[in-house]
Enzyme design. Structure first.
Site, short mmCIF file in Angstrom:
data_model
loop_
_atom_site.label_atom_id
_atom_site.label_comp_id
_atom_site.label_asym_id
_atom_site.label_seq_id
_atom_site.Cartn_x
_atom_site.Cartn_y
_atom_site.Cartn_z
N HIS A 1 0.83 -1.21 0.00
CA HIS A 1 0.00 0.00 0.00
C HIS A 1 0.86 1.26 0.00
CE1 HIS A 1 -3.85 -1.82 0.22
NE2 HIS A 1 -3.48 -2.60 1.21
N ARG B 1 -14.57 1.39 -10.36
CA ARG B 1 -14.65 0.16 -9.55
C ARG B 1 -15.72 0.38 -8.47
NH1 ARG B 1 -8.72 0.16 -10.62
NH2 ARG B 1 -8.11 -1.94 -11.23
N ARG C 1 -18.41 -0.37 -13.55
CA ARG C 1 -18.39 -1.83 -13.42
C ARG C 1 -19.23 -2.25 -12.23
NH1 ARG C 1 -12.73 -4.67 -12.25
NH2 ARG C 1 -13.02 -3.85 -10.15
N GLU D 1 -11.24 -11.00 -18.40
CA GLU D 1 -10.17 -11.09 -17.41
C GLU D 1 -9.93 -12.53 -16.97
OE1 GLU D 1 -11.03 -8.68 -13.96
OE2 GLU D 1 -13.15 -9.21 -13.99
N ASP E 1 -6.13 -9.38 -13.67
CA ASP E 1 -6.60 -10.74 -13.40
C ASP E 1 -6.26 -11.70 -14.54
OD1 ASP E 1 -7.75 -10.89 -10.81
OD2 ASP E 1 -9.33 -9.54 -11.48
N ARG F 1 -1.62 -12.38 -8.12
CA ARG F 1 -1.18 -11.01 -8.38
C ARG F 1 -0.69 -10.31 -7.12
NH1 ARG F 1 -6.96 -8.16 -10.00
NH2 ARG F 1 -6.14 -6.21 -9.21
N CYS G 1 -8.18 -2.15 -19.42
CA CYS G 1 -8.27 -1.30 -18.24
C CYS G 1 -7.40 -1.79 -17.08
CB CYS G 1 -9.72 -1.16 -17.78
SG CYS G 1 -10.44 -2.72 -17.23
C1 PEP Z 1 -8.18 -6.20 -13.87
O1 PEP Z 1 -8.35 -7.33 -13.38
O2 PEP Z 1 -7.31 -5.95 -14.72
C2 PEP Z 1 -9.00 -5.07 -13.45
C3 PEP Z 1 -8.94 -3.90 -14.06
O3 PEP Z 1 -9.82 -5.23 -12.37
P1 PEP Z 1 -9.33 -5.24 -10.84
O4 PEP Z 1 -7.88 -4.77 -10.83
O5 PEP Z 1 -10.24 -4.32 -10.12
O6 PEP Z 1 -9.47 -6.67 -10.48
MG MG Z 2 -10.12 -7.78 -12.22
#
Ligand code: PEP
Ligand code: MG
Length: 539
Positions: A187, A294, A330, A429, A453, A463, A500
């Site tokens: 963070h 988000r 989203r 994703e 993802d 991740r 994105c």
């Molecule tokens: C992704 O998975 O690339 C994405 C944009 O969504 P999040 O990072 O919110 O999982």
């Molecule tokens: Mg995602």
């Protein structure tokens, strides 16, 4: 001159003086207390004070970074409210007749051990949050002020910095952060990036007391820290600093320009946001729309689900502020690394592969319909597109479309006006969605590739886990093939396709994405102008 090496977590260079910040509250002593009831009362009032402080930190982070980054503090408030740490403290005071400070330290050890025992990376990473909360309560108990007085041009050296320490420091005096621990995705690193403060993490041996007050150079691109730099190194850093400054000035001249490649293709260059508080930065950086709101941030840090009215007001504000520019919201993506108390989800062995996002929505139609009703009601206030996360099959898309059409009909029957042109798209994703993107494309209006993802699921690499950061490779040929396949299938069906995930902000890859045919890139606001420059330089 001594050179220490680490990992660059936030780009930039700096030349200043070292200030070593030691971890606080490490020497808690144990003593017996006479009056258990009044010690518990003292502890409870410290908890209340800590919650207030966290609320202030939340507001400060929204101002200095963004709502998405501030969310960590509402999670801390939620962790204080859920009782696992505080109940454990109270029992220790009660059963052992000990001081609250000792009880807090012991309770934090117990909770951290439980988190480590889960063997789950997400839960294990929460130990840092428990430490931060523990330090907050200890500060409230001892009344010790966390404020650190800084001179101008300071380079902070620390073992690790918690989010609350980072946000509490006077950023006008800080040129860079250097930490012994920490990872690129911690963070603190994320905060440093959004505040544009150079940062190097994982610098072994940086905490030697004799470094305090010495002159220091930092070059995050080379991930190098120079203690008492020689003249040649200093001038190299100064030159880099000048180059960086003029680059930022040059980027500012791109405001108001279109994002068009050399061959004349216009790319929609949008921004990612976590809430309405991020909108000023969207506008300041001249993003052409919102490519990913988000919406789950409306659900996090609450014990009750946000009702239709609360959601409607939030979406309306964003749509109005975007003044007709496309805004992709989203539907909530809760689960995995984003746990919301208001949903009371059961603990799972593999939350990233578990009950999350659209899977929850299709199971619990009330939650889904409430969000869709709020979105459609808000649609008349702007230019709305709705996007669905974590799709893996045609069946899911068909069921999503059915619920959306049912919600539209319900609203019309109630005489509530909606925008008939709201576009419905899905996130690509999961490898499954990419591989059947030819079958999914005819069912939707657009695709947005969530590379964060997509990479984790394609490469079977969490991740969040830094230990396998080298396997989580955004440029892996398998990931590239899936992106290309998705773009081709989108275009065959005549729909637009965007990216994105974080990869969209990697300017070394813009040319490749453009060559694949992406029509839209959505990035954090701070990267918009750099990506525009890359688009303009692409063929
Ligand atoms: C992704 O998975 O690339 C994405 C944009 O969504 P999040 O990072 O919110 O999982
Ligand atoms: Mg995602």
């Amino acid at each position: 001159m001594k050179i220490l090496q680490g990992t660059g977590a936030s780009q930039g260079v700096a030349l200043g003086r070292i200030k070593i910040i030691k971890s606080k509250n490490t020497n808690v002593t144990k003593h017996t207390i006479e009056n258990v009831a009044s010690e518990i009362a003292r502890f409870n009032s410290a908890v209340e004070k800590t919650k207030e402080t966290l609320g202030v930190l939340y507001e400060k982070t929204v101002r200095e970074a963004s709502e998405a980054e501030a969310e960590i503090f509402s999670i801390h408030i939620m962790m204080l409210e859920d009782g696992s740490l505080t109940d454990c403290c109270e029992s220790i005071i009660y059963e052992q007749s000990v001081n609250a400070e000792y009880a807090v330290s012991e309770a934090a050890k117990v909770v951290c051990a439980m988190l480590v025992d889960t063997n789950d990376d997400y839960m294990m990473a929460r130990t840092a949050d428990v430490e931060d909360i523990k330090n907050g309560i200890l500060t409230s108990l001892t009344g010790e002020n966390e404020d650190v007085i800084l001179d101008e041009n300071t380079i902070i050296f620390a073992h690790d910095l918690t989010p609350s320490q980072t946000i509490n420091l006077d950023k006008s005096k800080i040129l860079a952060f250097v930490t012994e621990k920490g990872s690129k995705n911690s963070h603190t690193a994320i905060l440093a990036r959004s505040m544009k403060i150079p940062s190097i993490v994982g610098v072994t041996g940086c905490m030697r007391a004799e470094f305090d007050g010495l002159e220091c150079g930092v070059d995050a691109e080379e991930a190098a820290v120079f203690i008492q730099p020689d003249e040649k190194t200093k001038s190299k850093i100064l030159v880099r600093g000048e180059v960086q400054k003029s680059r930022e000035e040059k980027l500012r001249t791109l405001k108001g320009k279109k994002s068009i490649t050399k061959s004349g293709k216009e790319i929609k260059l949008y921004a990612n946001i976590g809430g309405e508080d991020d909108l000023d930065k969207v506008i300041e950086n001249d993003a052409e729309g919102i490519g990913l709101f988000r919406s789950e941030f409306l659900y996090l840090g609450r014990t009750e689900l946000p009702d239709e009215e609360t959601q409607f007001c939030a979406y309306k504000k964003v749509l109005e502020k975007m003044q007709g520019k496309e805004t992709v919201i989203r539907t909530m993506d809760i689960g995995a690394d984003k746990q919301a108390a208001c949903l009371e989800l059961e603990q799972e062995e593999n939350p990233a592969l578990g009950y999350r996002a659209i899977r929850i929505c299709l199971e619990d139609n009330d939650i889904f319909k409430t969000q869709l009703r709020a979105l459609y009601r808000a649609s008349v206030f702007g230019n709305l597109s709705i996007m669905f996360p974590m799709i893996t099959s045609k069946d899911e898309v068909e069921r999503v479309m059915e619920v959306a059409s049912c919600v539209r009909q319900e609203l019309k029957d109630e005489g509530i006006s909606i925008d008939e042109n709201v576009r419905l798209g899905i996130m690509i994703e999961t490898p499954a969605a990419a591989l059947i993107s030819d079958e999914l494309a005819p069912l939707v209006d657009f695709f947005s590739i969530g590379t964060n993802d997509l990479i984790q699921y394609t490469l079977a690499a969490d991740r969040q886990n830094d230990k396998i950061g080298n396997i989580y490779n955004p440029r892996h040929p398998a990931v590239m093939k899936l992106i290309k396949m998705t773009c081709d299938n989108a275009h065959r069906a005549g729909i637009w396709v965007g990216v994105c995930g974080e990869l969209a902000a990697d300017t070394d890859i813009t040319q490749t994405l453009v060559a694949f045919g992406v029509d839209e890139l959505s990035v954090s606001s701070g990267y918009v102008l750099a990506v525009r420059e890359s688009i303009i330089n692409s063929n």
